[in-house]
Design a protein around this motif. Structure first.
Motif, mmCIF file in Angstrom:
data_model
loop_
_atom_site.group_PDB
_atom_site.id
_atom_site.type_symbol
_atom_site.label_atom_id
_atom_site.label_comp_id
_atom_site.label_asym_id
_atom_site.label_seq_id
_atom_site.Cartn_x
_atom_site.Cartn_y
_atom_site.Cartn_z
ATOM 1 N N UNK A 161 0.805 -1.220 0.000
ATOM 2 C CA UNK A 161 0.000 0.000 0.000
ATOM 3 C C UNK A 161 0.841 1.275 0.000
ATOM 4 N N UNK A 162 2.165 1.139 0.156
ATOM 5 C CA UNK A 162 3.000 2.306 0.471
ATOM 6 C C UNK A 162 2.926 3.426 -0.563
ATOM 7 N N UNK A 163 2.799 3.089 -1.838
ATOM 8 C CA UNK A 163 2.856 4.141 -2.852
ATOM 9 C C UNK A 163 1.477 4.716 -3.171
ATOM 10 N N UNK B 108 -1.319 4.905 -0.598
ATOM 11 C CA UNK B 108 -2.088 4.750 0.637
ATOM 12 C C UNK B 108 -3.379 5.555 0.591
ATOM 13 N N UNK B 109 -3.356 6.688 -0.102
ATOM 14 C CA UNK B 109 -4.539 7.544 -0.074
ATOM 15 C C UNK B 109 -5.705 6.878 -0.778
ATOM 16 N N UNK C 88 -7.722 5.270 1.734
ATOM 17 C CA UNK C 88 -8.132 6.119 2.845
ATOM 18 C C UNK C 88 -9.295 6.990 2.424
ATOM 19 N N UNK D 277 -8.432 10.840 4.980
ATOM 20 C CA UNK D 277 -7.230 10.648 5.788
ATOM 21 C C UNK D 277 -7.205 9.374 6.610
ATOM 22 N N UNK D 278 -8.376 8.694 6.716
ATOM 23 C CA UNK D 278 -8.411 7.471 7.527
ATOM 24 C C UNK D 278 -8.189 6.256 6.648
ATOM 25 N N UNK D 279 -7.168 5.495 6.997
ATOM 26 C CA UNK D 279 -6.876 4.302 6.217
ATOM 27 C C UNK D 279 -7.823 3.184 6.631
ATOM 28 N N UNK D 280 -8.421 2.544 5.652
ATOM 29 C CA UNK D 280 -9.237 1.368 5.926
ATOM 30 C C UNK D 280 -8.328 0.155 5.918
ATOM 31 N N UNK D 281 -7.888 -0.278 7.108
ATOM 32 C CA UNK D 281 -6.861 -1.317 7.123
ATOM 33 C C UNK D 281 -7.425 -2.688 6.755
ATOM 34 N N UNK E 130 -7.139 -2.627 3.114
ATOM 35 C CA UNK E 130 -5.716 -2.763 2.821
ATOM 36 C C UNK E 130 -5.319 -4.240 2.850
#
Lengths: 512, 417
Positions: free
Chosen positions: A366-368, A370-371, A374, A377-381, A384
């Motif tokens: 997800x690193x490149x 991540x948005x 999200x 601003x909240x990541x849905x893990x 993910x």
């Protein structure tokens, strides 16, 4: 019977999963200049590391005889003690120390416990004169240019009573004048009875200076040519280096090529450390949808520099040129811009630049982007996890779960994580720098299959590789790069290793 | 993907000689991860147990629990900011001096200038943010190592404090600030009897109950969501046992506090900060980028993370939190003094590392740093209860810090094999 200063017999060196050297024999006559040629990864540097004790005795098979006595070095110090000195491509000098200090580093000129600086500087001055370096021995090495630093390395070797001098790509970073001076110096050392082994890609130099040439390919010694008796031409050397053993190591693939998606015009990049040095010069490239394009070039040709300068200017200074994505000119100043314009770049060194090894697969994937996972601003893990897990399935990443740290994976699986990360950014253009370096044959085949699949999905793929068979087996079209310039463009039908190698090497003369 | 699977099968004979049958590293690794992650909490439990025995239970008396929380609140606030900086692979040595200078600023505003306390508080927090921005600029945009920038900051802001205060303290602080630092919620709903435990504040108990209920809800929803995404979860009995244990511990602390003087306001503040920053580090893009930077700076740059911005803002954040700690510390002493906050930076850094942060960056948790801070607080408190001299307390804290980091490196080396 010839007088051989060095005999290596049956050298075999194995790394996990790879046989780097296989039953290699090498004889070097006393007082000659012996060149070793081969493609990147053919095993030249490995052979020299075996000889100089970087790989200690016992970590390889075979016998080495030097100066009539057998060798069993367990470190570089022991080989240097016998008079074998290796000068690496990346110079091993302390930039802040003076010339004299560098020459006598590890061999300090001391009376009792105190360094005798007068003796050190005086002796250094003598050695510097021998190599034609006219500088004050007390100035820091960092103030010298690369060419002069190379001379400091040779002076250092002379201080150790060198009998066999090994130079690994000594002229790769030098300009013509410095190269010529260096080669003259090596000839001069031959008059003094010092034997030299030169590893070089520059075949014109090799042909001009060497007394014999040994050719390595895929970890095997192919042949040794004697310049005096054999008819040696550059084409002859290339034929030896390339061989003709293309196997079926590639999945069959027919590309469906669409419209142009990425075009680079007149791209010029300067070195960030030496602003007057041009690293990439006037490059024009174009990539089309569904097309796999190769970029061939020897080490130092500027392949990675070209890719990184295109990818958000992560390399280089004074960059000029134009980039078009889907026909529109774009300004790409940061990595974010590049990703937003649908460009992805998988680095050459995945451990150093590609992955966060202490994090799990999920967070690397997800690193490149991540948005995308999200909302405000909240990541849905959970999402993910699902995304990463689906990549684990589709890319066949062999790991118990996406929560496994990437540092524990094999090279091939790490590379699949890197590719997943970039595929998740949904790029139009993927630049893959050495996508199969250091991974085993099985995983290579899987990576090739993934690359083909990406092309089938309509993406343009630019593959940078040192392995010509890989480019020939994979690509629809191949660019050759030499000293920062595109020296050739070959469609798949016309591509042969010989032809590419000629573009990759001969371009250097024609450009001057 | 079936194409890949068949391709894989097709080359099976090629790879037959490769070590494909290497043993699955999972089981042992999972064990060591669990040990590493929960080791700190187990250690915390053992330390509490040890001192509870050594002090004949005095450690767990209502007033003492309240003291531990109030006495360590400012260190814990600093530890929250510090852990973010350490995760990013940096350090901040200046926080003690920033505590002092922001305490002095708040004293000047509230006492000398007689500004209304909410306005003065906001101005102080902004001042803290500006201090953080100053340091963040040099670290992120100028590229000076944080060690140097904040070492300079340590001197600069101490000098500034002394310039503002001269050689004396400023006080007393307005009541609301003293209540925030030192005071308790008042018994809004009166007391209830708890049988042999005596009377306890009903409001505190309700807050505790709501907190436990919230925790249970949150854990349950996460569990359901994970099941929905077909992830692994703990078996239900273990899940239940964990929740039960957490609930019992929270309620035990709350009951003891309710029996004393209700809930300390700083505890309420801390609970909010821990919750907020835990979410930030786990669930917010910004927080996740901090881990990416600390884990592999180059990879983060090449993945499009705006490294300079992230670094800048975590230093700003540290400045704001240090200002908050500065106000609370000054309010607790009821005066801002020139020596306030001496060596607080060391306590905050130690808390982060005891709490499982890695020296190289990329690893660490807010809850871990809080636990690390509480471990040091319990050691301080317990040692003083048994009448140990301060040099012995220092000795024990030094050993605990070294042991915690040695343990961290040891587990990493084992995992790295």
């Amino acid at each position: 019977m010839t007088d051989d200063i060095l005999r290596m017999r049956g050298i075999t060196k194995t790394f996990p999963g790879v046989k780097a050297l296989q039953d290699v024999n090498l004889s070097v006559r006393r007082g000659e200049i012996h060149a070793i040629c081969g493609e990147n990864g053919a095993g030249k540097s490995t052979l020299m590391k075996v000889l100089s004790g970087v790989y200690p005795h016992g970590s390889y098979e075979g016998e080495i005889t030097f100066d009539g006595r057998p060798c069993a070095f367990s470190n570089i110090r022991q080989s240097e003690h016998r008079g074998i000195v290796i000068i690496h491509q990346e110079l091993m000098l302390c930039q802040q120390l003076s010339i004299a200090e560098n020459i006598y580093l590890g061999n300090e000129q001391a009376s009792r416990w105190l360094i005798d600086w007068n003796r050190t500087n005086h002796a250094a001055a003598g050695l510097m004169e021998r190599v034609g370096l006219r500088e004050n021995p007390v100035i820091p090495v960092g103030d010298l240019g690369v060419g002069k630093q190379q001379l400091v390395e040779i002076a250092k070797a002379l201080s150790k009573q060198v009998k066999l001098l090994i130079l690994d790509e000594p002229t790769a970073a030098l300009n013509d004048e410095d190269s010529a001076h260096l080669l003259d110096l090596v000839r001069g050392l031959r008059e003094d009875g010092i034997t030299s082994v030169i590893i070089s890609h520059k075949l014109n130099e090799v042909a001009a200076i060497a007394d014999s040439i040994s050719i390595l390919r895929d970890g095997r010694m192919i042949e040794t040519l004697d310049m005096a008796t054999d008819q040696v031409t550059e084409d002859r050397i290339i034929a030896g280096m390339v061989g003709r053993d293309l196997e079926h190591r590639f999945p069959p693939h027919e590309s469906t090529i669409g419209e142009e998606v990425f075009r680079v015009e007149d791209w010029t990049v300067h070195s960030p450390t030496q602003l007057d040095r041009v690293v990439v010069s006037g490059v024009n490239l174009r990539l089309r949808r569904g097309e796999i394009v190769g970029l061939a070039g020897l080490m130092g040709a500027g392949r990675t520099e070209l890719a990184m300068s295109l990818f958000g200017r992560t390399y280089g200074a004074n960059i000029s040129g134009r980039v078009y994505v889907n026909g529109r000119q774009v300004q790409i100043k940061t990595v974010r811009d590049a990703i937003d314009h649908g460009i992805a770049y998988a680095t050459e060194d995945r451990k150093r630049y590609g992955l966060n090894l202490i994090e799990d697969i999920k967070r690397n994937v997800s690193a490149a982007n991540l948005s995308k996972l999200a909302r405000r601003g909240w990541v849905n893990d959970h999402e993910e996890f699902r995304v990463a897990d689906s990549f684990r399935g589709s890319m066949n990443i062999k790991a118990p779960s996406v929560l496994s740290p990437t540092g524990k994976l094999s090279g091939g699986n790490q590379q699949k994580v890197v590719l997943s990360k970039w595929i998740f950014t949904n790029p139009d253009v993927l630049i893959l720098d050495e996508p199969t370096r250091g991974i085993d044959i099985g995983a290579k085949f899987e990576i090739y299959t993934i690359i083909n699949r990406l092309a089938d999905e309509g993406k343009a793929v630019l593959v940078i590789s040192s392995e010509l068979p890989e480019l020939l087996g994979l690509c629809d079209r191949i660019y050759a790069l030499s000293e920062g310039r595109i020296t050739g463009e070959v469609p798949r039908e016309d591509a042969t290793q010989e032809r590419l190698m000629q573009y990759m090497m001969k371009g250097q003369d024609e450009l001057r | 993907m079936s194409t890949i699977a068949s391709a894989d099968a097709g080359i099976a004979k090629v790879t037959a000689g490769q070590p494909s049958g290497r043993p699955d590293p999972t089981p042992r690794f999972r064990l060591s991860v669990n040990l590493k992650q929960s080791g700190i909490y187990i250690a915390f439990g053992l330390i509490i147990l040890l001192f509870a025995v050594l002090t004949d239970g005095a450690l767990l008396q209502p007033q003492n629990i309240s003291n531990i929380i109030v006495q360590n609140s400012y260190i814990l606030i600093l530890a929250i900011g510090m852990i973010l900086i350490i995760i990013a692979g940096h350090i901040d040595l200046s926080v003690g001096s920033v505590v002092a200078v922001t305490g002095a600023i708040s004293a000047v505003l509230m006492v000398n200038l007689d500004l209304p306390w909410p306005l003065a508080l906001v101005i102080t927090l902004v001042a803290g943010g500006l201090i953080g921005a100053w340091q963040g600029f040099w670290v992120a945009y100028f590229g000076i190592p944080a060690f140097i920038v904040t070492l300079a900051g340590m001197l600069l802001f101490r000098a500034l404090t002394m310039t503002v205060l001269g050689n004396q303290g400023i006080g007393p602080f307005p009541d609301p600030i003293r209540t925030l630092s030192n005071g308790f919620t008042s018994g809004y709903l009166g007391n209830v009897g708890l049988g042999p435990l005596g009377g306890a504040d009903l409001f505190s108990l309700l807050v505790g109950a709501v907190a436990v209920a919230g925790l249970v809800m949150a854990q349950w929803r996460t569990r359901l969501a994970r099941l929905g995404y077909q992830q692994n979860v703990d078996p239900f009995p273990i899940f239940l046992a964990k929740i039960l244990a957490a609930g019992v511990i929270i309620m035990a602390v709350v009951v003891q506090l309710a029996r004393f003087k209700n809930l300390p306001w700083v505890l309420v503040l801390l609970a909010g900060l821990v919750l907020g920053y835990s979410l930030l580090t786990n669930r917010v893009v910004f927080g996740r980028q901090i881990y990416a930077i600390g884990g592999n700076l180059q990879a983060a740059v090449l993945s499009g993370v705006k490294v300079k911005q992230v670094l800048f803002w975590i230093f700003v954040n540290m400045g704001v939190l240090a200002a908050l700690a500065g106000v609370i510390f000054a309010g607790r002493l009821n005066q801002a003094g020139p020596t306030a906050g001496n060596s607080f930076e060391l306590d905050a850094i130690a808390a982060a590392f005891i709490g499982g942060a890695a020296v190289q960056g990329g690893v660490g948790k807010v809850v871990g740093a809080i636990t690390g801070g509480l471990i040091m607080g319990v050691i301080n408190n317990g040692m003083s209860l048994i009448g140990a001299p301060s040099e012995r307390t220092m000795l024990v804290k030094g050993i605990v810090l070294l042991a915690a980091v040695a343990f961290d490196i040891w587990t990493k080396r084992r995992a790295g094999r």
